[in-house]
Scaffold this active site. Sequence first.
Site, mmCIF file in Angstrom:
data_model
loop_
_atom_site.group_PDB
_atom_site.id
_atom_site.type_symbol
_atom_site.label_atom_id
_atom_site.label_comp_id
_atom_site.label_asym_id
_atom_site.label_seq_id
_atom_site.Cartn_x
_atom_site.Cartn_y
_atom_site.Cartn_z
ATOM 1 C CB SER A 217 -86.082 -3.787 50.177
ATOM 2 O OG SER A 217 -86.802 -3.780 51.379
ATOM 3 C CG HIS A 350 -83.676 -7.247 53.085
ATOM 4 N ND1 HIS A 350 -84.401 -7.852 52.085
ATOM 5 C CD2 HIS A 350 -84.183 -5.988 53.210
ATOM 6 C CE1 HIS A 350 -85.304 -7.005 51.628
ATOM 7 N NE2 HIS A 350 -85.182 -5.862 52.290
#
Length: 402
Positions: A217, A350
């Site tokens: 991320s 994620h």
Amino acid sequence: MSTLLKLAALLLPVAALGLPPSDLLERQDGCTTPAVGAYADVSEKNLPDPWKFASGSAVATPADFACRQAEMSKILQQFVLGDLPPPPDSLTATMSGSSMSLAIKVGSNSKTISVSITKPSGGGTAGGPALIAVGGASIPVPGAVGRIAFGNDACAAQSNPASHGTGWFFDLHGKTHSAGATLAWAWCVGRIIDGLEQLGAAKTGVDPKKLAVTGCSRNGKGAFMVGAFEKRIALVIPQESGSGGAASWRISDSEFAKGKNIQTAHQIVRENAWFSPKFTTYVNKTDTIPGDNHFLAALVAPRGLFVIENDIDWLGPVSTTVAMRAGRTVYDALGVKTNMGFSLVGGHSHCSFPSATNANLLSFFNKFLLGSGNTNDVDTSKANVTMSDWIGNWSAAPRLAA
């Protein structure tokens, strides 16, 4: 040759670029290219051509490409990332148990930091491979690979846009330094590698020629930046880095215009301090920047690069797929296409590593860190893209393979 004649020789190519005479060329690593700050805005809807210098001349040889890489680095620094400082004036490394201490001095500023190292098994006096984890690792790591913890938030904070200027990078270089957090992290990782080289493998247990970097991320953006700007990294594994990492600013803007819930340049500068304050001038006109994030892949080339993405709209699956496939064309021209892999299997949360990607990731660890086997040829994406829409105007790729 007289001083005046030398100056005239420098000014001629600058004039050809349409740059003001005061922006002299900069010679570095055998290349003469415009300095950071000397590149003109463009009007380019497609991804900028890696095979054409800013002057318009073609990249035709391996030496040309090395100089084009230097130019791509400067373009990204000028428009998006801020200035990458040179190495510090001094650095002294010491080892105590599993902790490496670095005493760093830049001008009159000094800082001492500690880095935790988990030595690889079986490294002996020659040392073994190690993974630098930017804010932690979200991927499976082979047992023979050591770990180096990098506290990137302490180097350069990423709390919000106002956190720019906070961290030991800025303590050394000044609170108003132009570098965004992700580029600052690349400089800080460079100091860790300096320490590893200075102490030697017998003390650290780590071979500094066998280093990988990863992060996910926001830290995946950082891992990509570390790999692009720190050439001593052998293998770069950015995970779900999305905008500011694997995604193209231009294509993300295009997807946003189609109604996709996607992170864009004009949003990202309101969220955090990852990029230079200089970038704010361009976030609503990314097609005027003479570079884009496929340049990050080109800067890593020909070293190992395994890009892991996801099909979450915010990350920009179309944007990452096009940009990274564009990056693979650079690897292909260098004759090392499979040194770069792109994996977007999707269907998971994620930063949750998909087990279907494990064998492909392991092939990159094996080749670049463990010295066995070849990488799998990985180009997997659930996104349907038309590459000619974005690179159809590129020059023909030169044959740069040895």
